[in-house]
Structures are given as C-alpha cells and as structure tokens.
Scaffold this motif. Structure first.
Motif, mmCIF file in Angstrom:
data_model
loop_
_atom_site.group_PDB
_atom_site.id
_atom_site.type_symbol
_atom_site.label_atom_id
_atom_site.label_comp_id
_atom_site.label_asym_id
_atom_site.label_seq_id
_atom_site.Cartn_x
_atom_site.Cartn_y
_atom_site.Cartn_z
ATOM 1 N N PRO A 1 -1.217 -31.974 -4.059
ATOM 2 C CA PRO A 1 -2.086 -33.167 -4.027
ATOM 3 C C PRO A 1 -2.555 -33.591 -5.424
ATOM 4 O O PRO A 1 -2.643 -34.782 -5.720
ATOM 5 C CB PRO A 1 -3.277 -32.741 -3.178
ATOM 6 C CG PRO A 1 -2.835 -31.551 -2.426
ATOM 7 C CD PRO A 1 -1.758 -30.902 -3.243
ATOM 8 N N ARG A 2 -2.848 -32.631 -6.277
ATOM 9 C CA ARG A 2 -3.308 -32.939 -7.630
ATOM 10 C C ARG A 2 -2.183 -33.609 -8.433
ATOM 11 O O ARG A 2 -2.403 -34.610 -9.113
ATOM 12 C CB ARG A 2 -3.768 -31.653 -8.316
ATOM 13 C CG ARG A 2 -4.489 -31.874 -9.613
ATOM 14 C CD ARG A 2 -5.066 -30.600 -10.177
ATOM 15 N NE ARG A 2 -4.044 -29.648 -10.549
ATOM 16 C CZ ARG A 2 -3.895 -28.441 -10.032
ATOM 17 N NH1 ARG A 2 -4.713 -28.006 -9.112
ATOM 18 N NH2 ARG A 2 -2.926 -27.650 -10.418
ATOM 19 N N PHE A 3 -0.976 -33.061 -8.326
ATOM 20 C CA PHE A 3 0.181 -33.616 -9.032
ATOM 21 C C PHE A 3 0.450 -35.048 -8.564
ATOM 22 O O PHE A 3 0.685 -35.946 -9.368
ATOM 23 C CB PHE A 3 1.405 -32.728 -8.796
ATOM 24 C CG PHE A 3 2.658 -33.224 -9.461
ATOM 25 C CD1 PHE A 3 2.848 -33.043 -10.821
ATOM 26 C CD2 PHE A 3 3.632 -33.876 -8.738
ATOM 27 C CE1 PHE A 3 3.993 -33.493 -11.449
ATOM 28 C CE2 PHE A 3 4.790 -34.332 -9.352
ATOM 29 C CZ PHE A 3 4.966 -34.147 -10.711
ATOM 30 N N THR A 4 0.400 -35.267 -7.261
ATOM 31 C CA THR A 4 0.635 -36.595 -6.694
ATOM 32 C C THR A 4 -0.409 -37.586 -7.195
ATOM 33 O O THR A 4 -0.083 -38.695 -7.612
ATOM 34 C CB THR A 4 0.615 -36.527 -5.154
ATOM 35 O OG1 THR A 4 1.554 -35.550 -4.721
ATOM 36 C CG2 THR A 4 0.956 -37.871 -4.538
ATOM 37 N N TYR A 5 -1.665 -37.203 -7.149
ATOM 38 C CA TYR A 5 -2.751 -38.064 -7.622
ATOM 39 C C TYR A 5 -2.547 -38.441 -9.084
ATOM 40 O O TYR A 5 -2.687 -39.600 -9.476
ATOM 41 C CB TYR A 5 -4.099 -37.355 -7.444
ATOM 42 C CG TYR A 5 -5.280 -38.149 -7.945
ATOM 43 C CD1 TYR A 5 -5.969 -39.004 -7.092
ATOM 44 C CD2 TYR A 5 -5.700 -38.059 -9.267
ATOM 45 C CE1 TYR A 5 -7.047 -39.741 -7.544
ATOM 46 C CE2 TYR A 5 -6.769 -38.799 -9.736
ATOM 47 C CZ TYR A 5 -7.448 -39.634 -8.870
ATOM 48 O OH TYR A 5 -8.507 -40.370 -9.325
ATOM 49 N N GLU A 6 -2.216 -37.453 -9.913
ATOM 50 C CA GLU A 6 -2.064 -37.699 -11.341
ATOM 51 C C GLU A 6 -0.868 -38.603 -11.634
ATOM 52 O O GLU A 6 -0.926 -39.449 -12.531
ATOM 53 C CB GLU A 6 -1.952 -36.372 -12.091
ATOM 54 C CG GLU A 6 -3.263 -35.615 -12.102
ATOM 55 C CD GLU A 6 -3.181 -34.222 -12.707
ATOM 56 O OE1 GLU A 6 -2.056 -33.771 -13.039
ATOM 57 O OE2 GLU A 6 -4.235 -33.579 -12.837
ATOM 58 N N ARG A 7 0.225 -38.461 -10.883
ATOM 59 C CA ARG A 7 1.405 -39.298 -11.099
ATOM 60 C C ARG A 7 1.145 -40.734 -10.637
ATOM 61 O O ARG A 7 1.563 -41.683 -11.279
ATOM 62 C CB ARG A 7 2.630 -38.743 -10.351
ATOM 63 C CG ARG A 7 3.157 -37.496 -10.974
ATOM 64 C CD ARG A 7 3.729 -37.809 -12.339
ATOM 65 N NE ARG A 7 4.036 -36.570 -13.015
ATOM 66 C CZ ARG A 7 3.871 -36.352 -14.302
ATOM 67 N NH1 ARG A 7 3.414 -37.293 -15.069
ATOM 68 N NH2 ARG A 7 4.159 -35.212 -14.834
ATOM 69 N N LEU A 8 0.444 -40.907 -9.520
ATOM 70 C CA LEU A 8 0.189 -42.243 -8.989
ATOM 71 C C LEU A 8 -0.868 -42.991 -9.794
ATOM 72 O O LEU A 8 -0.790 -44.207 -9.949
ATOM 73 C CB LEU A 8 -0.241 -42.166 -7.521
ATOM 74 C CG LEU A 8 0.831 -41.692 -6.537
ATOM 75 C CD1 LEU A 8 0.252 -41.558 -5.144
ATOM 76 C CD2 LEU A 8 2.015 -42.663 -6.531
#
Length: 113
Positions: free
Chosen positions: A95-102
C-alpha cells in the motif's frame, strides 16, 4: 556467525582490526547482516532519546553504576516498545509503494506515541 565455514576466518580478521572498547577486553563485534525480504524493502525506525550524562558517575560505586544501568536499560526498553508499536500501526510495503507511485510523494507514516 563464527560457525559459518567460509565466514569464520574473514570475520576473525575483520574483528582483529577493530579497536577494543574496554582495556584488556576481548569484544567481538560483527556488523549487522542484511537479508533481503520477499515483502520488499522495509522501513527503518529510529528514536533518539535524551543523552545520559555519565561525567559525574563514580565508576567505582557499584550501587550508583547499577542505578545508572537500570535507568538507561529502562529508557532503551521503553523506546523499543514505542518503535514496535509504531511499526505495527505503519502501513505495509505494497500500500505504501502504491501510494507513493500514484501521488509522487512519501506515504504518511504512523504518528509517534
């Protein structure tokens, strides 16, 4: 670590070059070994607490030293408890990786206790 056949000699050589913390002591230090995780990169949690001034500590007074040790140990243990609680509240990698990429910015972290 010294039980590993290939690492034993190398670790002993590295350890012989490290200065000893105590006179006459035989301190053995091995740097942390990083093991990759399938879950992805983990966050590192740090907590800097108040320094403990030992300049006035009488090192020959065992009672005073024991009190200082217990105080410092208690501070370290409470700090570790805080960090473990913080880690439990923090998001996992995906979830953290997804948030940071988006969003193009660092994901929020759990607030300190």
């Amino acid at each position: 670590m010294l039980q590993l056949p290939l690492a034993k000699e190398l670790l002993q050589q590295l350890n012989s070059r490290i200065p000893q913390a105590r006179m006459g002591g035989n301190d053995t230090f091995f740097p942390p070994l990083a093991v990759p995780s399938v879950k992805g990169p983990a966050r590192n949690y740090f907590l800097f607490q108040q320094p403990y001034d030992t300049r006035l500590l009488n090192i020959y007074n065992k009672t005073e030293c024991k009190q200082a040790y217990q105080h410092i140990r208690g501070e370290v243990e409470s700090g570790l408890e805080e960090l473990l609680a913080l880690r439990e509240k923090d998001q996992s990698f995906l979830p953290r990786f997804t948030y940071e990429r988006l969003n193009g910015k660092q994901a929020p972290t759990a607030a300190l206790i």
